[in-house]
Design a protein around this motif. Structure first.
Motif: not given
Length: 120
Positions: A59-68, A108-114
């Motif tokens: 629930d924390i990680v999934a929203p940070s996965i880039p849409v594209g 999530a922090g790592i994913l947000e960089r992408f």
């Protein structure tokens, strides 16, 4: 291991009904990807540990996965070891990190960089 499971395969793996699977998905406890009009469950989120069917923190990680991102891109990211995620000096993949109880906010922090914004 395959990069994703169908709803029926995910329900079987979790030993639950597809109805309950959809409720878990709607509540944010499982991630889905739509591909060719089919809802798929990325395999990285399922744990191989006994008595722990899914990794914590979806629930924390999934929203940070880039849409594209494509399903293969997501799978590669979640399964590739990263220096930022180490346990006892060993680099962990984001999925492995979560499966071992690592802080999901780190992933999530790592994913947000992408991530990037897509204008409608």
């Amino acid at each position: 291991m395959t990069a994703s499971l169908t709803a029926a395969a995910a329900a079987t793996r979790l030993d639950i009904t597809t109805s309950y699977l959809h409720r878990l998905t709607g509540a944010g406890y499982l991630r889905t990807v739509d591909l060719d009009d089919e809802v798929l469950y990325p395999a990285w989120q399922f744990s191989d540990q006994p008595n722990k069917p899914v990794v914590a923190g979806i629930d924390i990680v999934a929203p940070s996965i880039p849409v594209g991102w494509s399903l293969p891109a997501e799978h590669f990211f979640m399964r590739a070891p990263r220096a930022e995620l180490a346990i006892d000096g060993r680099h962990q993949s984001p999925a492995g990190w979560l499966d071992r109880g690592g802080n999901p906010h780190a992933v999530a922090g790592i994913l947000e960089r992408f991530s990037y914004d897509i204008e409608p």
